[in-house]
Design an enzyme around this catalytic site. Sequence first.
Site, PDB file in Angstrom:
ATOM      1  N   ASN A  71     -11.005  -2.650  -5.376  1.00 47.14           N
ATOM      2  CA  ASN A  71     -10.235  -1.654  -6.133  1.00 47.14           C
ATOM      3  C   ASN A  71     -10.879  -1.281  -7.479  1.00 47.14           C
ATOM      4  O   ASN A  71     -10.468  -0.302  -8.114  1.00 47.14           O
ATOM      5  CB  ASN A  71      -8.785  -2.111  -6.352  1.00 47.14           C
TER       6      ASN A  71
ATOM      7  N   ARG B 151      -0.895   9.121 -10.127  1.00 56.76           N
ATOM      8  CA  ARG B 151      -0.921   7.867  -9.353  1.00 56.76           C
ATOM      9  C   ARG B 151      -0.325   6.705 -10.143  1.00 56.76           C
ATOM     10  O   ARG B 151       0.289   5.800  -9.573  1.00 56.76           O
ATOM     11  CB  ARG B 151      -2.364   7.528  -8.956  1.00 56.76           C
TER      12      ARG B 151
ATOM     13  N   ASP C 142       0.833  -1.212   0.000  1.00 53.53           N
ATOM     14  CA  ASP C 142       0.000   0.000   0.000  1.00 53.53           C
ATOM     15  C   ASP C 142       0.864   1.256   0.000  1.00 53.53           C
ATOM     16  O   ASP C 142       1.964   1.268   0.552  1.00 53.53           O
ATOM     17  CB  ASP C 142      -0.934  -0.016   1.219  1.00 53.53           C
ATOM     18  N   GLY C 143       0.333   2.314  -0.608  1.00 56.01           N
ATOM     19  CA  GLY C 143       0.998   3.621  -0.557  1.00 56.01           C
ATOM     20  C   GLY C 143       1.530   4.122  -1.893  1.00 56.01           C
ATOM     21  O   GLY C 143       2.187   5.165  -1.934  1.00 56.01           O
TER      22      GLY C 143
HETATM   23  C1  IPE Z   1      -5.366  -2.769  -0.145  1.00 51.99           C
HETATM   24  O1  IPE Z   1      -5.063  -1.422  -0.340  1.00 51.99           O
HETATM   25  C2  IPE Z   1      -5.386  -3.476  -1.470  1.00 51.99           C
HETATM   26  C3  IPE Z   1      -4.087  -3.675  -2.110  1.00 51.99           C
HETATM   27  C4  IPE Z   1      -2.932  -3.345  -1.612  1.00 51.99           C
HETATM   28  C5  IPE Z   1      -4.128  -4.320  -3.395  1.00 51.99           C
HETATM   29  P1  IPE Z   1      -6.196  -0.317  -0.491  1.00 51.99           P
HETATM   30  O2  IPE Z   1      -5.510   0.972  -0.647  1.00 51.99           O
HETATM   31  O3  IPE Z   1      -7.157  -0.719  -1.544  1.00 51.99           O
HETATM   32  O4  IPE Z   1      -6.942  -0.422   0.922  1.00 51.99           O
HETATM   33  P2  IPE Z   1      -7.862   0.617   1.672  1.00 51.99           P
HETATM   34  O5  IPE Z   1      -8.874   1.111   0.692  1.00 51.99           O
HETATM   35  O6  IPE Z   1      -6.970   1.718   2.153  1.00 51.99           O
HETATM   36  O7  IPE Z   1      -8.432  -0.161   2.817  1.00 51.99           O
HETATM   37  C1  IPE Z   2      -1.610   0.186  -3.339  1.00 57.02           C
HETATM   38  O1  IPE Z   2      -1.378   1.550  -3.365  1.00 57.02           O
HETATM   39  C2  IPE Z   2      -1.845  -0.396  -4.711  1.00 57.02           C
HETATM   40  C3  IPE Z   2      -3.217  -0.849  -4.940  1.00 57.02           C
HETATM   41  C4  IPE Z   2      -4.210  -0.816  -4.107  1.00 57.02           C
HETATM   42  C5  IPE Z   2      -3.498  -1.364  -6.283  1.00 57.02           C
HETATM   43  P1  IPE Z   2      -2.570   2.599  -3.372  1.00 57.02           P
HETATM   44  O2  IPE Z   2      -2.927   2.903  -4.787  1.00 57.02           O
HETATM   45  O3  IPE Z   2      -3.701   2.134  -2.539  1.00 57.02           O
HETATM   46  O4  IPE Z   2      -1.858   3.841  -2.724  1.00 57.02           O
HETATM   47  P2  IPE Z   2      -2.487   4.871  -1.699  1.00 57.02           P
HETATM   48  O5  IPE Z   2      -2.998   4.060  -0.537  1.00 57.02           O
HETATM   49  O6  IPE Z   2      -3.581   5.592  -2.417  1.00 57.02           O
HETATM   50  O7  IPE Z   2      -1.352   5.744  -1.319  1.00 57.02           O
HETATM   51 MG    MG Z   3      -4.143   2.383  -0.578  1.00 58.99          MG
END
Ligand code: IPE
Ligand code: IPE
Ligand code: MG
Length: 234
Positions: free
Chosen positions: A69, A34, A21-22
């Site tokens: 997602n 992004r 995540d992130g």
């Molecule tokens: C969890 O991250 C899913 C993946 C890393 C693929 P998200 O960014 O989707 O989770 P939430 O929405 O913060 O719970």
């Molecule tokens: C995790 O990073 C990747 C996926 C969920 C596909 P994010 O896209 O959720 O990144 P943040 O949480 O918005 O920073």
């Molecule tokens: Mg995220």
Amino acid sequence: MTNEEFSQLAAKPRHIGIIMDGNGRWAKKRALPRSVGHKFGARTFRAIAEYCIKLDIEVVTFFAFSTENWKRPKEEVDGIMQLFIEYLQDSFNRKGMQNMRVRFLGDRAPLSDEAKALMKNVEQETAEYKNQLNIAINYGSHDELVTAFNKLNGKKAEISAQDISEALYTHGQPDVDLLVRTGGEQRISNFLLWQSAYAELYFTDTLWPDFKEKDLDQALTFFAHRQRRFGAAE
Ligand code: IPE
Ligand code: IPE
Ligand code: MG
């Protein structure tokens, strides 16, 4: 850490789950779209997967895309799927990636035909390897459990915990010992709920594209210092 240092840890996880995540916040900090965050996140995924192979981790599961997602803008979803396809296409050209048995966790029905064909190919080509690399794509624990219960429905008068384990995408694999989440949020987000019942949880503020081998070392060292009781006294 070196393989020798790893072998000397007091306890080693058989199965590591990683919530990557992130990516979005990493890009935002740099005033980038992004999609660039996901691109660098994909690089980190490859590097950490290779590091897990080097350390001889039995199973590692990466959360790449959740059943939730799809709520993101189409452009972002398409970008993530494209990165996934690129990974599948060149995974055979990278030596490190060849040494792990790849399994995809999740409902692949909504994925493109191109992705589905490549996934099948990768699974077949890597079937003989011992160590396992799971990629959770269009994965959600609720979806996995509903699918499992429907599979078992009507087959038996009484369903056991083992029946459920065997009906999950992770059938035959050990439960998660260490669950790592990057990006600072301390939640599970529908990832491996059944399999993580007794996992040690490791949360770090490091954003996924910044995550390095030394960060996994920290998680492994954290794990080695846990006293796991599984409900027993001492
Ligand atoms: C969890 O991250 C899913 C993946 C890393 C693929 P998200 O960014 O989707 O989770 P939430 O929405 O913060 O719970
Ligand atoms: C995790 O990073 C990747 C996926 C969920 C596909 P994010 O896209 O959720 O990144 P943040 O949480 O918005 O920073
Ligand atoms: Mg995220």
